[in-house]
Each structure stands twice: as C-alpha cells, then as structure tokens.
Enzyme design. Structure first.
Site, PDB file in Angstrom:
ATOM      1  CE  LYS A  42     -14.769  12.983  -2.729  1.00 59.34           C
ATOM      2  NZ  LYS A  42     -13.375  12.701  -2.916  1.00 59.34           N
ATOM      3  NE  ARG A  94      -2.550  -1.076   3.773  1.00 55.24           N
ATOM      4  CZ  ARG A  94      -2.521  -2.345   4.365  1.00 55.24           C
ATOM      5  NH1 ARG A  94      -3.123  -3.297   3.636  1.00 55.24           N
ATOM      6  NH2 ARG A  94      -2.091  -2.316   5.486  1.00 55.24           N
ATOM      7  CE  LYS A 137     -13.577  10.724   1.960  1.00 53.35           C
ATOM      8  NZ  LYS A 137     -13.597   9.800   0.856  1.00 53.35           N
ATOM      9  CD  GLU A 178     -16.897  12.131  -0.585  1.00 54.59           C
ATOM     10  OE1 GLU A 178     -16.113  11.981   0.072  1.00 54.59           O
ATOM     11  OE2 GLU A 178     -17.411  11.035  -1.425  1.00 54.59           O
TER      12      GLU A 178
HETATM   13  P1  13P Z   1     -14.438   8.038  -6.156  1.00 56.21           P
HETATM   14  O1  13P Z   1     -13.930   9.499  -6.997  1.00 56.21           O
HETATM   15  O2  13P Z   1     -13.883   6.843  -6.444  1.00 56.21           O
HETATM   16  O3  13P Z   1     -15.914   8.214  -5.756  1.00 56.21           O
HETATM   17  O4  13P Z   1     -13.853   8.228  -4.547  1.00 56.21           O
HETATM   18  C1  13P Z   1     -13.865   9.714  -4.156  1.00 56.21           C
HETATM   19  C2  13P Z   1     -13.996   9.531  -2.706  1.00 56.21           C
HETATM   20  O5  13P Z   1     -13.272  10.272  -1.841  1.00 56.21           O
HETATM   21  C3  13P Z   1     -15.204   8.707  -1.941  1.00 56.21           C
HETATM   22  O6  13P Z   1     -15.114   9.036  -0.776  1.00 56.21           O
END
Ligand code: 13P
Length: 340
Positions: free
Chosen positions: A219, A46, A136, A177
C-alpha cells in the site's frame, strides 16, 4: 504458514474492479473527521457511522476488504450483529490495523517511527479468531528541508518487515504501507526519488525477514507533488511516474498494489488510479485502499443525522463505484458529472 491460502486472500483483496475501504481511523483521527462535520465522537456514533458504510449494499459491491480499528472489530451493530459479520455478508474480507501509531525517532528531529511490535505475536491470533484475514501497518516518511534521513527510512522499513513476517506466521496477509507524505511543497520528482529509496529499503527488509511476497499486498503513496507545491503535476504525469517507479521497485511476485489516497481530492485519487490502469500491461493488480477519498463524501452528507443515512450511503456507493471502474481503467470524468 500456508502460503497458498495467504496468496488466495491477497488475490481476493485486489480482485479486478474491487478495492479496500480503509475505515481504520484511530480514535484521535476519527474525532478530527467528526469534529469537521459537527458530530461528537462517542463509541455509539463511531459504530453507527461505520455500520452505515458496511450496510451499504451498493457500495460494498466494489469493496474487497475493510480495514478496521481495534474498537470496531469487537463492536456489534445496533441489532446485535457483529460488524465483522455484516462485512462478510457483503462479500468483503475483514482486516485490522495493528500498528499503534508513531513516536518521535530519537536523534532524528521531525521524524517518527511506527510502534506496536512488542505484543504483536500475541495479538494476531485473537484478531484471526475474530475474523481478520489481513492486517495493516503504516510507516510514515515526511519530506522536508533535511529529511527524510536514512535512519528513519531504515527504522520504518525494518518495523514493516518484522510486522509482515509476524502476520504471515499467524496466517494473516500483511498490507505493507510505507507512506511518503504529500504534505510539503516538494515537486513530483522529489517524491519519486524519496519513494524509490523507501520502497527499495522496504523490499530489502522484507527479504531479510523472509517475508513471502506472494502473500502480501503493498500500500504505497503515488508519485505526486506536495500539496503546497504551486505547480502540481497533472494526471498523466502522476500515472506515468508512479508506474515507472513501481516497475523499478516492486517485484512481480507481489499480487497487488492498493494505493492510499493520502489527502488527494476524491476525484484526483480516482483519476490517478484510472490513468495508471489505462497504461496496462502491469505485473500486479493496481487498486485502491482509500480512507479519506472514499469517506469524505459520505461523512459530509451524513453529518450524524439518521435522516441523511440513505443519501450518505449513495455518496459512498458512488465513490466506491468510481474507484472500482478506475481499478479497471474504465473510469470517465463525465460519470462524476452525471452523478452530481
Ligand atoms: P487515506 O486514503 O485517507 O490516506 O487513508 C488510507 C490509510 O489507510 C492510511 O493509513
């Protein structure tokens, strides 16, 4: 809270022609991605994979910030350099995913709520000290026969707003998000209706928690047909409906909107962002915060083999560049063909 400083970071995250690399897959999710390319998901693999992305000088030119998973923010590169230092040297801002995933929401079959608020106030200063300037948290809303429920939308919006307020108190810019999934067979107008409901509730809760909109980044998902819908909306319709929806729901005080890719193909995600920016005249910067749509190409090129690193970095740089152009409304489909 120093709002001027938060606003400066938020503005840098959505700077013209740049966007965010979401490299914050949880251990479970990265294992799925590695399984698909035949790589064992060990801590070293990773690390090697993510180090390869962060050391891609070309690719990082279009990356304003990188969202990291808890494991990665403490990791050191093979030569002992902290990965956060490599990110900073590349001119990007380190960020951290702080939610702890989802749990079933009681009384709401098929729905989930994001957890992780309990110790968040104690965790944030440690991440700040380690270099994180943004965070996030992802709320997940699914569309199905009798869902989403108001209970689910409310619970997730409330948690997002509590998280955002805690971040700002710790001088960290929250990426808010609320993701409406594109997994179903619903049409684009159903997605528009549900996303409008989710965004209205989210901004209401942000207001109740006294979150400063100037110091956050949104987001969201795009307004898009479900993946299993037989007649999926085209690029122009996605762009027009997404922009109309955002204008109705997102206050102009928000510095920027950085979309998730959510399972769109690489080129779809780029084309949609580009078409929205070509509409122009928007009160916020529109850019990307992609996970899969930035990483699918480098992952499938890399396959865990050291001899593929240079080609995988080129694949990553290409996607970052295409999305950087899309963030300016300057992408063209034939730029993809030239690269292939
Ligand atoms: P994706 O662009 O693959 O949807 O991932 C963005 C992300 O941070 C999801 O929480």
């Amino acid at each position: 809270m120093n709002l001027a400083e938060l606003n400066k970071v938020a503005q840098a995250m959505v700077a013209p022609g740049r966007g965010i690399l979401a490299a914050d897959e949880s251990s479970g999710t990265i294992k799925k991605r590695f399984d698909a390319i035949g790589v064992e998901s060990t801590e070293d693999n990773r690390r090697d994979y993510r180090e390869m992305l962060f050391r891609s000088a070309e690719g990082m030119k279009n990356i304003s910030g990188v969202i990291l998973y808890d494991e990665t923010i403490w990791q050191k590169a093979k030569d002992g350099t902290p990965l956060v230092d490599i990110i900073k040297k590349a001119g990007a801002i380190p960020g951290i995913k702080v939610d702890e995933g989802t749990k079933p929401l009681p009384n709401c079959p098929g729905e989930v709520v994001t957890i992780g608020l309990d110790k968040l106030a104690d965790r944030l200063p440690k991440y700040y000290e380690q270099g994180a300037r943004f965070a996030k948290w992802r709320g997940v809303i699914d569309i199905g026969a009798h869902i989403p429920s108001h209970t689910c939308i409310y619970a997730n919006a409330h948690a997002l707003a509590r998280y955002a307020a805690l971040c700002q108190a710790a001088q960290i810019v929250p990426i808010v998000e609320p993701e409406v999934l594109m997994d179903g067979d619903h049409d684009i107008d159903t997605c528009v209706r549900v996303t409008e409901w989710v965004l209205k509730e989210t901004f209401q809760q942000l207001y109740y928690q006294r979150v400063a909109l100037e110091g956050m980044v949104l987001k969201p998902n795009m307004a898009i047909s479900g993946k299993k819908n037989g007649k999926r909306a085209g690029v122009e319709e996605v762009a027009e409906k997404t922009v109309k929806l955002l204008r109705a729901c997102v206050p102009a005080a928000v510095p920027g909107i950085a979309f998730l890719s959510g399972g769109q193909s690489d080129e779809e995600a780029t084309a949609h962002l580009d078409a929205m920016n070509k509409i122009g005249g928007l009160p916020w910067h529109l850019t990307f915060s992609y996970g899969r749509a930035l990483q699918h190409a480098p992952q499938t090129t890399w396959k865990g083999r050291p001899e593929n690193v240079a080609a995988a970095q080129r694949a990553f740089s290409h996607r970052a560049k295409m999305n950087g152009l899309a963030a300016l409304g300057q992408w063209k489909a034939d730029l993809e063909k030239k690269a292939a």
